[in-house]
Design a protein around this motif. Structure first.
Motif, PDB file in Angstrom:
ATOM      1  N   LEU A   1     -46.403  47.787  68.067  1.00 18.66           N
ATOM      2  CA  LEU A   1     -45.731  47.996  69.346  1.00 18.66           C
ATOM      3  C   LEU A   1     -46.388  49.146  70.113  1.00 18.66           C
ATOM      4  CD1 LEU A   1     -43.316  47.133  71.070  1.00 18.66           C
ATOM      5  CD2 LEU A   1     -41.904  48.733  69.818  1.00 18.66           C
ATOM      6  N   PHE A   2     -46.685  50.218  69.391  1.00 14.13           N
ATOM      7  CA  PHE A   2     -47.274  51.406  70.026  1.00 14.13           C
ATOM      8  C   PHE A   2     -48.652  51.084  70.607  1.00 14.13           C
ATOM      9  CE2 PHE A   2     -49.792  55.394  69.569  1.00 14.13           C
ATOM     10  CZ  PHE A   2     -49.117  56.147  70.510  1.00 14.13           C
ATOM     11  N   PHE A   3     -49.468  50.390  69.804  1.00 10.75           N
ATOM     12  CA  PHE A   3     -50.825  50.068  70.283  1.00 10.75           C
ATOM     13  C   PHE A   3     -50.764  49.099  71.470  1.00 10.75           C
ATOM     14  CE2 PHE A   3     -52.441  51.328  65.938  1.00 10.75           C
ATOM     15  CZ  PHE A   3     -52.987  52.510  66.416  1.00 10.75           C
ATOM     16  N   ALA A   4     -49.828  48.139  71.364  1.00 12.32           N
ATOM     17  CA  ALA A   4     -49.706  47.170  72.456  1.00 12.32           C
ATOM     18  C   ALA A   4     -49.297  47.868  73.752  1.00 12.32           C
ATOM     19  CB  ALA A   4     -48.680  46.101  72.092  1.00 12.32           C
ATOM     20  N   GLU A   5     -48.366  48.823  73.643  1.00 15.75           N
ATOM     21  CA  GLU A   5     -47.924  49.565  74.834  1.00 15.75           C
ATOM     22  C   GLU A   5     -49.062  50.427  75.377  1.00 15.75           C
ATOM     23  OE1 GLU A   5     -43.186  50.067  73.768  1.00 15.75           O
ATOM     24  OE2 GLU A   5     -44.612  51.598  73.139  1.00 15.75           O
ATOM     25  N   LYS A   6     -49.833  50.988  74.429  1.00 14.12           N
ATOM     26  CA  LYS A   6     -50.901  51.892  74.829  1.00 14.12           C
ATOM     27  C   LYS A   6     -52.028  51.134  75.529  1.00 14.12           C
ATOM     28  CE  LYS A   6     -53.435  54.333  71.972  1.00 14.12           C
ATOM     29  NZ  LYS A   6     -53.858  55.194  70.882  1.00 14.12           N
ATOM     30  N   SER A   7     -52.335  49.956  74.994  1.00 13.96           N
ATOM     31  CA  SER A   7     -53.446  49.203  75.594  1.00 13.96           C
ATOM     32  C   SER A   7     -53.052  48.667  76.970  1.00 13.96           C
ATOM     33  CB  SER A   7     -53.877  48.054  74.688  1.00 13.96           C
ATOM     34  OG  SER A   7     -52.898  47.052  74.707  1.00 13.96           O
ATOM     35  N   ASN A   8     -51.737  48.534  77.199  1.00 19.27           N
ATOM     36  CA  ASN A   8     -51.210  48.159  78.508  1.00 19.27           C
ATOM     37  C   ASN A   8     -51.671  46.771  78.964  1.00 19.27           C
ATOM     38  OD1 ASN A   8     -49.362  48.949  80.321  1.00 19.27           O
ATOM     39  ND2 ASN A   8     -50.841  49.898  81.736  1.00 19.27           N
ATOM     40  N   ARG A   9     -52.354  46.050  78.069  1.00 21.99           N
ATOM     41  CA  ARG A   9     -52.818  44.711  78.461  1.00 21.99           C
ATOM     42  C   ARG A   9     -51.957  43.661  77.791  1.00 21.99           C
ATOM     43  NH1 ARG A   9     -59.080  44.400  77.437  1.00 21.99           N
ATOM     44  NH2 ARG A   9     -58.428  45.554  75.614  1.00 21.99           N
ATOM     45  N   ASN A  10     -51.573  43.995  76.534  1.00 21.26           N
ATOM     46  CA  ASN A  10     -50.833  43.021  75.770  1.00 21.26           C
ATOM     47  C   ASN A  10     -49.336  43.241  75.963  1.00 21.26           C
ATOM     48  OD1 ASN A  10     -49.750  41.335  73.833  1.00 21.26           O
ATOM     49  ND2 ASN A  10     -51.565  41.575  72.549  1.00 21.26           N
ATOM     50  N   ARG A  11     -48.716  42.461  76.840  1.00 18.51           N
ATOM     51  CA  ARG A  11     -47.297  42.652  77.104  1.00 18.51           C
ATOM     52  C   ARG A  11     -46.431  41.760  76.221  1.00 18.51           C
ATOM     53  NH1 ARG A  11     -46.865  44.649  83.033  1.00 18.51           N
ATOM     54  NH2 ARG A  11     -48.794  45.779  83.031  1.00 18.51           N
ATOM     55  N   PHE A  12     -47.074  40.802  75.563  1.00 17.90           N
ATOM     56  CA  PHE A  12     -46.346  39.834  74.754  1.00 17.90           C
ATOM     57  C   PHE A  12     -45.731  40.509  73.526  1.00 17.90           C
ATOM     58  CE2 PHE A  12     -46.575  36.494  71.403  1.00 17.90           C
ATOM     59  CZ  PHE A  12     -45.546  35.714  71.898  1.00 17.90           C
ATOM     60  N   VAL A  13     -46.552  41.367  72.892  1.00 13.38           N
ATOM     61  CA  VAL A  13     -46.107  42.016  71.649  1.00 13.38           C
ATOM     62  C   VAL A  13     -44.863  42.884  71.883  1.00 13.38           C
ATOM     63  CG1 VAL A  13     -46.773  43.600  69.788  1.00 13.38           C
ATOM     64  CG2 VAL A  13     -48.408  41.922  70.644  1.00 13.38           C
ATOM     65  N   PRO A  14     -44.875  43.787  72.884  1.00  9.74           N
ATOM     66  CA  PRO A  14     -43.668  44.590  73.100  1.00  9.74           C
ATOM     67  C   PRO A  14     -42.447  43.737  73.420  1.00  9.74           C
ATOM     68  CG  PRO A  14     -45.472  45.460  74.412  1.00  9.74           C
ATOM     69  CD  PRO A  14     -45.959  44.200  73.804  1.00  9.74           C
ATOM     70  N   ARG A  15     -42.685  42.661  74.184  1.00 11.18           N
ATOM     71  CA  ARG A  15     -41.554  41.816  74.587  1.00 11.18           C
ATOM     72  C   ARG A  15     -40.935  41.112  73.388  1.00 11.18           C
ATOM     73  NH1 ARG A  15     -43.815  39.267  80.079  1.00 11.18           N
ATOM     74  NH2 ARG A  15     -43.571  41.099  81.351  1.00 11.18           N
ATOM     75  N   LEU A  16     -41.746  40.877  72.362  1.00 17.10           N
ATOM     76  CA  LEU A  16     -41.222  40.180  71.187  1.00 17.10           C
ATOM     77  C   LEU A  16     -40.659  41.163  70.161  1.00 17.10           C
ATOM     78  CD1 LEU A  16     -41.132  37.158  70.573  1.00 17.10           C
ATOM     79  CD2 LEU A  16     -42.973  37.570  68.967  1.00 17.10           C
ATOM     80  N   ILE A  17     -41.428  42.242  69.891  1.00 18.66           N
ATOM     81  CA  ILE A  17     -40.983  43.182  68.850  1.00 18.66           C
ATOM     82  C   ILE A  17     -39.732  43.938  69.300  1.00 18.66           C
ATOM     83  CG2 ILE A  17     -41.598  45.234  67.499  1.00 18.66           C
ATOM     84  CD1 ILE A  17     -44.367  44.228  67.298  1.00 18.66           C
ATOM     85  N   GLY A  18     -39.661  44.259  70.593  1.00 22.96           N
ATOM     86  CA  GLY A  18     -38.487  44.967  71.097  1.00 22.96           C
ATOM     87  C   GLY A  18     -37.183  44.270  70.697  1.00 22.96           C
TER      88      GLY A  18
END
Lengths: 366, 559
Positions: free
Chosen positions: B387-404
């Motif tokens: 989640l942290f890396f996905a948020e940091k890269s700011n490109r992958n929005r799918f991962v935060p939307r699912l893990i959240g």
């Protein structure tokens, strides 16, 4: 409305604040001092936000120290402005009127009038987080003015602004206070701001009032080396030895870290024989002439910076070689010679008749 | 080029992690769904009804569901209201004043986490019950009350247990916000002529409300999913949806009905969670807006009196029951009606007596909870990093939307469904595997949220400083970020162990015969009215979870 603070004592833990002063109606008093000296505590005590141990606070002849804050009719502009973030600008400005149950039409008219006067009419429907620093200042000021306070207390409201906006807001505040004939106390640690706003200045240090008067009064008689240095009034040199001078009259040889000066106690200067504590020689800016000029004493200094541009008064930033952490500014008369290169050692001629021998620390009570 | 490879590796890691977490979290739900729907099909065949979901809807006992839903919502609402009324004064006192016992009051927030509900239930029975300590003490003053039947096994008894169990959450969460809200806005209102009350409404309440709502939301959800407490105290007056699910699974083996209850429960819970996450966002913003905590004042006059009264109230009504556990654990009842003695008899019976259940239960608790905590930590750590890396890269929005949302799953789905889902996955044979897996599924989001928060708390400039000093991204991560979050990982492991060790829901749902954990032993002894031995076992359980939690709070968190 005139204010009189008499024999006031506030104790907060190990810190105590003593104050005794009066302020005439329509005048602006600036409380000046370093951080933590008790300026804000004094304002809060006047507003009733800080309990007092003893003393009286009188506003236009009526004692207010026994009244709760909301009954004192004092306008307070806080350092962080304390705007009600959940309310629109118009509700912020009208808040003081609505708690007094004034009718809505009157509140609306007054808010609109003030918004026009403060040029924030277009912001009335916005919320504080949507405003810029300067706009927030204007709203906070309008909110206080709307309640028609008997006394305005301004607690470093400009400290968070950048330099140009700060200068603009200083002028704005001064104009509003003057137009409204408002009695105000403004707190700051910025000497330039104090000079710009004040009719009168009180300098506070460690909870005590250590200097009082107009800027000219303070320049003429700072009372202590600390105050002269804090307000950058001139050159303050630590004294290493005082000995009677040979010859006639009450003259002394005053040895400072930057040179020896022949000193005759002038009016206003401290009684040399009474200087039992650490002493210093105060040389007002007006007593210093640049190198080459005729004087009765010479002081060695080094040029740190030479500031000569069209935007500010030409001045030299100097240091005494024997005391590396002490810098002082010397205004230049005219363009001055070109010898003031950075790093140059120079000799300053000083008019010893204008100098004062002062205690380093201010007396305990003014 | 190198940057691209790193980015691709990162994306690969993110997707693998995501798949792992999805499978781990969703497989028990899918397994349950499959069995429940299959079960429905069988029923439909035998009754020759239409083999569709609508037939199920017709079979649903609507009145039972409505009754259960109403009861669940009502008891959660009243419990939350009561918990807030007890917690709010405590939050005000701890946020404003310096007094003896302040830290202890704040530390009570650990009770819901390190004392399992079953232990608190036992404490309340022993203290408030007909023969309880409080009743006995009151009888000394007012004489015996023959008509007194106790109030525990009533709606108000259930609500009171919930309120006392959860009020420390309100104290802790609201005080954490209140202590940071500066007085300036309130003071500004007062200088503008507002009374104290109006100034509070203008300058403090708007900032405090998100904190109150956040605490209320959490307490409501805990009460909404309450199982053991309702099972013990609510029998005569009503059941919650969670208890209905348990009964449908354990006693009626009606998986389809359990599914219907679960769907309704989850729908309401999701609504609550959605509201809660929004409120939490506002509460966090409030915390960010304000800087350091205020200085605490010494109480004066009436304030001191109020502190004393509140302290006595909490000591008598909340700490009293917990103390009664200790007293009862050492009270050895005489078998021939003789005088009761104090000693270690209860512990001896549990260690050396018939079947000597205590050593085995301690061992099982450590074994299963340890395994569940490790599994939860691995899953939580991977999820938080992804989640942290996905948020940091700011490109992958799918991962935060699912893990959240996945992180909220255990708060939205009945633990019975997870437990049975894992049981079905292990072909109904290996209940211990199901126990570990189900508890890990419940615990991993706590780990993930804690680690994720600490990853976000790292000042990005420290990483940038490491990079400007020549560290590669990997080295910067290992030397700065990973080293900084290690204490929070350790803390999360301890927390995961605490909650799984105290969990009685999952083992009870699984109806495990072959293993007995401490909470199960406690439940069995309580059901058999062997209260003193139950207290002894409870004391051991409380000590284990308490020590682990204290270790987390005092050693790891401080580090």
């Amino acid at each position: 409305m005139s204010l009189e603070v008499k024999d006031l004592l506030v104790i907060r833990g190990a810190f105590s604040l003593e104050a005794d002063f009066s302020l005439q109606s329509g005048r602006v008093l600036v409380l000046l001092g370093p951080s933590g000296c008790g300026k804000t505590t004094l304002l809060r005590a006047i507003a009733g936000l800080e309990p007092i141990q003893h003393g009286t606070i009188t506003l236009d002849g009526a004692r207010i120290d026994g009244l709760p804050t909301e009954k004192r009719n004092i306008g307070f502009v806080f350092q962080d402005l304390a705007l009600f973030e959940q309310m629109r600008v118009e509700d912020n400005i009208g808040y003081g009127l609505s708690v007094r149950h004034e009718n809505k039409k009157h509140i609306h008219e007054k808010v609109l009038f003030l918004a026009r006067r403060f040029r924030i009419e277009h912001l009335l429907k916005r919320y504080p987080p949507e405003l810029s620093g300067g706009e927030r200042q204007r709203v906070a000021f309008a909110r206080v003015i709307a309640s028609e306070p008997s006394l305005m207390l301004l607690d470093e409201p400009l400290s968070a602004l950048d330099a140009p906006l700060r200068r603009e807001m200083r002028r704005f505040i001064r104009r509003q206070l003057a137009e409204g004939h408002l009695t105000a106390i403004h707190v700051t640690h910025d000497v330039e701001e104090a000079i710009d706003l004040a009719d009168e200045i009180i300098v506070v240090r460690d909870g005590k009032m250590v200097g009082r008067g107009g800027i000219e009064d303070l320049e003429k008689n700072p009372g202590s080396g600390w105050l002269a240095r804090f307000m950058n009034l001139g050159l303050v040199l630590p004294v290493t030895k005082i000995s009677p001078a040979d010859g006639l009259g009450p003259a002394f040889e005053v040895r400072t870290i930057a040179g020896t000066v022949s000193y005759a106690s002038p009016e206003g200067g401290a009684d040399v024989s009474a200087l039992t504590q650490k002493a210093c020689l105060y040389v007002p800016s007006g007593a210093v002439a640049s190198a080459g000029a005729v004087g009765t004493a010479k002081i060695k200094a080094k040029v740190v910076r030479s500031i000569r541009n069209t935007l500010s008064v030409p001045k030299l930033v100097l240091m005494i070689p024997e005391e590396e952490n002490y810098y002082f500014e010397l205004p230049l008369k005219g363009d001055g010679p070109d010898i003031y290169q950075e790093g140059t050692d120079i000799e300053l001629s000083i008019n010893t008749r204008l100098c004062q021998l002062l205690p380093e620390d201010p007396p305990l009570c003014l | 080029m190198g940057r691209e490879i790193t980015s691709r590796r990162l994306s690969l890691f993110l997707y693998i992690a995501l798949c792992g977490i999805l499978v781990f979290s969703m497989s028990p739900l899918v397994a349950f769904l499959k069995i429940a729907l299959g079960h429905l099909g069988e029923i439909n065949k035998s009754s020759a009804a239409v083999g569709t979901f609508s037939s199920l809807l017709r079979r649903i006992p609507v009145s039972t569901i409505l009754r259960s839903l109403t009861f669940t919502l009502l008891q959660s609402f009243v419990s939350t209201l009561l918990a807030l009324s007890i917690g709010l004064p405590g939050a005000w006192l701890t946020a404003r004043f310096r007094f003896v016992g302040r830290k202890a009051l704040l530390a009570l927030a650990a009770v819901p986490f390190c004392f399992p509900p079953i232990l608190v239930i036992l404490a309340f029975i022993l203290y408030y019950g007909k023969e309880g300590l409080l009743s006995s003490a009151l009888a000394l003053f007012f004489g015996p009350r023959k008509q007194y039947q106790g109030f525990l096994y009533s709606f108000w008894g259930l609500v009171m247990v919930h309120a006392f169990y959860n009020f420390p959450i309100a104290v802790h969460q609201i005080a954490a916000l209140w202590i940071r809200i500066p007085d300036t806005q309130m003071e500004a209102a007062r200088t503008l002529g507002a009374s104290k009350l109006r100034a509070f409404r203008t300058g403090t309440l708007p900032w405090l409300l998100p904190g109150i709502a956040q605490a209320a939301g959490l307490i409501f959800l805990y009460c909404f999913f309450s199982f053991t407490t309702v099972l013990v105290f609510g029998g005569r007056i009503g059941t919650t949806l969670e208890v209905e699910i348990y009964q449908a699974l354990r006693y009626r083996s009606d998986y389809a009905l359990a599914l219907v209850f679960a769907v309704i429960e989850t729908s309401f819970a999701l609504f609550g969670i959605l509201a809660l996450t929004r409120i939490q966002g506002r509460a966090r913003k409030s915390l960010r807006d304000f800087g350091r905590s205020r200085e605490l004042a010494a109480p004066k006059g009436l304030q001191s009196l109020f502190i004393a009264v509140y302290g006595i109230f909490i000591a008598v009504f909340f700490i009293g029951p917990l103390v009664s556990i200790v007293i009862e654990a050492f009270k050895v009842p005489s078998s021939m009606g003789g005088t009761t003695q104090f000693g270690l008899g209860n512990f001896e019976r549990l260690i050396r007596g018939f079947q000597a259940p205590l050593p085995g239960a301690i061992l099982s608790t450590f074994k299963f909870s340890g395994a569940a905590a490790v599994l939860a930590t691995v899953a939580g750590l991977v999820a938080s990093l992804a989640l942290f890396f996905a948020e940091k890269s700011n490109r992958n929005r799918f991962v935060p939307r699912l893990i959240g949302p996945l992180q909220w799953l255990p708060m939205a789905v009945s633990s019975a469904i997870f437990a049975y889902g894992w049981l079905f996955l292990s072909s109904n044979r290996v209940a211990s595997t199901a126990l570990v897996a189900a508890q890990a599924v419940i615990a991993w989001p706590f780990v993930s949220r804690a680690v994720h928060a600490s990853l976000h708390a790292i000042d990005p400039r420290t990483r940038e400083a490491a990079k400007t000093l020549g560290a590669s991204p990997l080295r910067a991560f290992l030397t700065v970020e990973l080293r900084t979050i290690l204490p929070s990982v350790a803390s999360a492991v301890a927390f995961a162990f605490s909650i799984t060790a105290g969990d009685v829901n999952v083992p009870l749902m699984l109806g495990m015969g072959e293993v007995e954990t401490l909470p199960l032993l406690l439940y069995r002894l309580t059901s058999a009215y062997r209260f003193n031995e139950a207290c002894a076992a409870g004391l051991v359980l409380g000590l284990i979870t308490g020590v682990v939690f204290l270790l987390k709070e005092k050693v790891i968190d401080v580090a």
